[in-house]
Write a protein that holds these residues in place. Structure first.
Motif, PDB file in Angstrom:
ATOM      1  N   ASP A  61       0.826  -1.210   0.000  1.00  0.00           N
ATOM      2  CA  ASP A  61       0.000   0.000   0.000  1.00  0.00           C
ATOM      3  C   ASP A  61       0.862   1.262   0.000  1.00  0.00           C
ATOM      4  N   ASP A  62       0.262   2.340  -0.500  1.00  0.00           N
ATOM      5  CA  ASP A  62       0.928   3.637  -0.516  1.00  0.00           C
ATOM      6  C   ASP A  62       0.744   4.309   0.835  1.00  0.00           C
ATOM      7  N   ARG A  63       1.798   4.969   1.292  1.00  0.00           N
ATOM      8  CA  ARG A  63       1.733   5.672   2.583  1.00  0.00           C
ATOM      9  C   ARG A  63       2.378   7.038   2.444  1.00  0.00           C
ATOM     10  N   GLU A  64       1.654   8.050   2.822  1.00  0.00           N
ATOM     11  CA  GLU A  64       2.205   9.401   2.838  1.00  0.00           C
ATOM     12  C   GLU A  64       2.306   9.872   4.282  1.00  0.00           C
ATOM     13  N   TRP A  65       3.367  10.634   4.547  1.00  0.00           N
ATOM     14  CA  TRP A  65       3.677  11.051   5.907  1.00  0.00           C
ATOM     15  C   TRP A  65       3.890  12.563   5.942  1.00  0.00           C
ATOM     16  N   LYS A  66       3.271  13.228   6.918  1.00  0.00           N
ATOM     17  CA  LYS A  66       3.399  14.678   7.059  1.00  0.00           C
ATOM     18  C   LYS A  66       4.543  15.004   8.023  1.00  0.00           C
ATOM     19  N   ILE A  67       5.517  15.732   7.541  1.00  0.00           N
ATOM     20  CA  ILE A  67       6.653  16.119   8.391  1.00  0.00           C
ATOM     21  C   ILE A  67       6.183  17.082   9.476  1.00  0.00           C
ATOM     22  N   PHE A  68       6.559  16.799  10.711  1.00  0.00           N
ATOM     23  CA  PHE A  68       6.187  17.716  11.795  1.00  0.00           C
ATOM     24  C   PHE A  68       7.392  18.318  12.509  1.00  0.00           C
ATOM     25  N   ALA A  69       8.600  17.834  12.226  1.00  0.00           N
ATOM     26  CA  ALA A  69       9.782  18.436  12.861  1.00  0.00           C
ATOM     27  C   ALA A  69      11.060  18.003  12.154  1.00  0.00           C
ATOM     28  N   ALA A  70      12.068  18.849  12.272  1.00  0.00           N
ATOM     29  CA  ALA A  70      13.430  18.532  11.833  1.00  0.00           C
ATOM     30  C   ALA A  70      14.349  19.063  12.920  1.00  0.00           C
ATOM     31  N   PHE A  71      15.338  18.261  13.337  1.00  0.00           N
ATOM     32  CA  PHE A  71      16.223  18.726  14.396  1.00  0.00           C
ATOM     33  C   PHE A  71      17.617  18.141  14.238  1.00  0.00           C
ATOM     34  N   ILE A  72      18.551  18.722  14.964  1.00  0.00           N
ATOM     35  CA  ILE A  72      19.944  18.273  14.952  1.00  0.00           C
ATOM     36  C   ILE A  72      20.239  17.565  16.270  1.00  0.00           C
ATOM     37  N   SER A  73      20.905  16.416  16.167  1.00  0.00           N
ATOM     38  CA  SER A  73      21.195  15.620  17.360  1.00  0.00           C
ATOM     39  C   SER A  73      22.616  15.080  17.282  1.00  0.00           C
ATOM     40  N   ASN A  74      22.969  14.297  18.283  1.00  0.00           N
ATOM     41  CA  ASN A  74      24.311  13.713  18.364  1.00  0.00           C
ATOM     42  C   ASN A  74      24.219  12.224  18.646  1.00  0.00           C
ATOM     43  N   ALA A  75      25.234  11.478  18.195  1.00  0.00           N
ATOM     44  CA  ALA A  75      25.272  10.037  18.450  1.00  0.00           C
ATOM     45  C   ALA A  75      26.435   9.670  19.367  1.00  0.00           C
ATOM     46  N   ASP A  76      27.117  10.676  19.892  1.00  0.00           N
ATOM     47  CA  ASP A  76      28.237  10.484  20.810  1.00  0.00           C
ATOM     48  C   ASP A  76      27.943  11.304  22.057  1.00  0.00           C
ATOM     49  N   GLU A  77      27.836  10.638  23.198  1.00  0.00           N
ATOM     50  CA  GLU A  77      27.452  11.323  24.431  1.00  0.00           C
ATOM     51  C   GLU A  77      28.435  12.416  24.836  1.00  0.00           C
TER      52      GLU A  77
ATOM     53  N   GLU B 223      -0.200  18.164  13.898  1.00  0.00           N
ATOM     54  CA  GLU B 223      -0.345  17.619  15.249  1.00  0.00           C
ATOM     55  C   GLU B 223      -0.026  16.123  15.248  1.00  0.00           C
ATOM     56  N   VAL B 224       0.354  15.640  16.413  1.00  0.00           N
ATOM     57  CA  VAL B 224       0.689  14.223  16.563  1.00  0.00           C
ATOM     58  C   VAL B 224      -0.052  13.670  17.769  1.00  0.00           C
ATOM     59  N   LYS B 225      -0.690  12.512  17.567  1.00  0.00           N
ATOM     60  CA  LYS B 225      -1.412  11.837  18.633  1.00  0.00           C
ATOM     61  C   LYS B 225      -0.733  10.500  18.951  1.00  0.00           C
ATOM     62  N   GLU B 226      -1.024   9.981  20.117  1.00  0.00           N
ATOM     63  CA  GLU B 226      -0.442   8.698  20.510  1.00  0.00           C
ATOM     64  C   GLU B 226      -0.904   7.570  19.599  1.00  0.00           C
ATOM     65  N   SER B 227      -2.051   7.749  18.966  1.00  0.00           N
ATOM     66  CA  SER B 227      -2.589   6.725  18.068  1.00  0.00           C
ATOM     67  C   SER B 227      -1.963   6.779  16.672  1.00  0.00           C
ATOM     68  N   ASP B 228      -1.134   7.782  16.397  1.00  0.00           N
ATOM     69  CA  ASP B 228      -0.502   7.938  15.088  1.00  0.00           C
ATOM     70  C   ASP B 228       0.671   6.967  14.919  1.00  0.00           C
ATOM     71  N   LYS B 229       1.174   6.905  13.694  1.00  0.00           N
ATOM     72  CA  LYS B 229       2.411   6.194  13.383  1.00  0.00           C
ATOM     73  C   LYS B 229       3.444   7.232  12.942  1.00  0.00           C
ATOM     74  N   ILE B 230       4.675   7.078  13.418  1.00  0.00           N
ATOM     75  CA  ILE B 230       5.734   8.053  13.170  1.00  0.00           C
ATOM     76  C   ILE B 230       6.808   7.431  12.279  1.00  0.00           C
ATOM     77  N   LEU B 231       7.344   8.259  11.377  1.00  0.00           N
ATOM     78  CA  LEU B 231       8.473   7.864  10.534  1.00  0.00           C
ATOM     79  C   LEU B 231       9.648   8.776  10.858  1.00  0.00           C
ATOM     80  N   THR B 232      10.794   8.189  11.193  1.00  0.00           N
ATOM     81  CA  THR B 232      11.996   8.947  11.529  1.00  0.00           C
ATOM     82  C   THR B 232      13.083   8.672  10.494  1.00  0.00           C
ATOM     83  N   LEU B 233      13.598   9.746   9.874  1.00  0.00           N
ATOM     84  CA  LEU B 233      14.679   9.646   8.896  1.00  0.00           C
ATOM     85  C   LEU B 233      15.926  10.268   9.510  1.00  0.00           C
ATOM     86  N   SER B 234      17.027   9.540   9.473  1.00  0.00           N
ATOM     87  CA  SER B 234      18.240  10.004  10.154  1.00  0.00           C
ATOM     88  C   SER B 234      19.462   9.847   9.263  1.00  0.00           C
ATOM     89  N   THR B 235      20.293  10.897   9.232  1.00  0.00           N
ATOM     90  CA  THR B 235      21.554  10.837   8.499  1.00  0.00           C
ATOM     91  C   THR B 235      22.575  11.752   9.154  1.00  0.00           C
TER      92      THR B 235
END
Length: 288
Positions: A152-168, A206-218
């Motif tokens: 099936d086709d799935r479309e996802w609405k972007i709700f945020a973009a942020f910068i993070s770290n992978a080294d504590e 908006e995001v609800k607990e009943s939603d499904k989230i897609l996270t893209l990371s690079t």
């Protein structure tokens, strides 16, 4: 005489067809029947659409596309998260790797948070162009991610973009665990608050607990210096378009976040104050 014979033959064929149809569809609601037929047709069409990828690699779990970028790739998943860092979709060694789903995620029945990875080679390959989402104007023009399964086709609405770290070491001993699949339940409020603090811009999605989230990371190079290569990330998060919901996004409502929560090293490199330096560390509750 010949015409009469042909007419009689035609009548018999039509009658037989009518009898078969009456028998086959007896006690079956027309709406349900049409729905089943349509569902089977759609599934068949989707499988055929991606059949070449399914035949090529049994690790195929979907296909991702983002308008305005060169991101248009089959997505793989295997139990070894490191494999597709150095192998392409054909499973051949390739430093560009492939776009892949985290091994911890359920590709059949989506978890609350589905995580996809891809390299950034500072060009147009794999997930390199996710960095465009640092710009709010690019977001306004391209607020939708297409990530389809084989069925099936799935479309996802972007709700945020942020910068993070992978080294504590790059954020006072802390790593924001945005890759955990189960961010719903007890984790939902804390996760959403952390994302909202870090978001480069606020959106109307908006995001609800009943939603499904897609996270893209690079990876990104924003925290690098001449003598140090940081382990930084840009992260794009979107939610699945709900059943019965339109795909349109009110992008005019998007506003710059005047003070996003950045890793400490980012603040140091950019020469800005870390107003969240004393913020409590949030960790997701890990379900069994």
């Amino acid at each position: 005489m010949k015409k009469k014979s042909m007419l009689l033959f035609f009548i018999l064929i039509v009658t037989a067809a009518a009898v078969f149809a009456a028998y086959y569809f007896a006690d079956r609601p027309d709406e349900s029947q049409n729905s089943t037929i349509n569902s089977v047709s759609q599934t068949t069409a989707h499988v055929f659409k991606y059949q070449k990828y399914i035949d090529k690699n049994k690790d195929f779990v979907g296909y991702i596309e983002i308008d305005g970028t060169h991101i248009s790739y089959p997505v793989a998943q295997t139990s070894d998260n490191s494999f597709y860092l150095s192998h392409n979709f054909d499973k051949k060694e390739d430093e560009c790797g492939a776009v892949y789903m985290a091994a911890e995620c359920n590709s059949d029945k989506l978890d609350f948070n589905t995580v996809l990875y891809g390299h950034n080679w500072l060009d147009t390959t794999m997930f390199s162009e996710l960095t465009k989402y640092k710009d709010i104007d690019f977001y306004r023009q391209h607020p939708i991610v297409k990530f389809n399964s084989a069925f099936d086709d799935r479309e996802w609405k972007i709700f945020a973009a942020f910068i993070s770290n992978a080294d504590e070491r790059e954020d006072n001993g802390y790593i924001f665990n945005y890759i955990y699949p189960h961010m719903n339940g007890e984790n939902f409020d804390g996760y959403i608050k952390e994302v909202q603090k870090r978001a480069l811009y606020r959106t109307a999605v908006e995001v609800k607990e009943s939603d499904k989230i897609l996270t893209l990371s690079t990876c990104i190079r924003d925290m690098d210096t001449v003598d140090y290569r940081a382990d930084a990330r840009i992260v794009i998060v979107a939610r699945l378009v709900r059943d019965g919901e339109g795909r349109d996004v009110d992008v005019s409502a998007a506003k710059i976040n005047p003070s996003p929560k950045y890793p400490q090293r980012y603040c140091d490199v950019m020469g800005i104050e870390n107003v969240y330096a004393n913020d409590a560390y949030w960790y997701p509750y890990e379900s069994e």
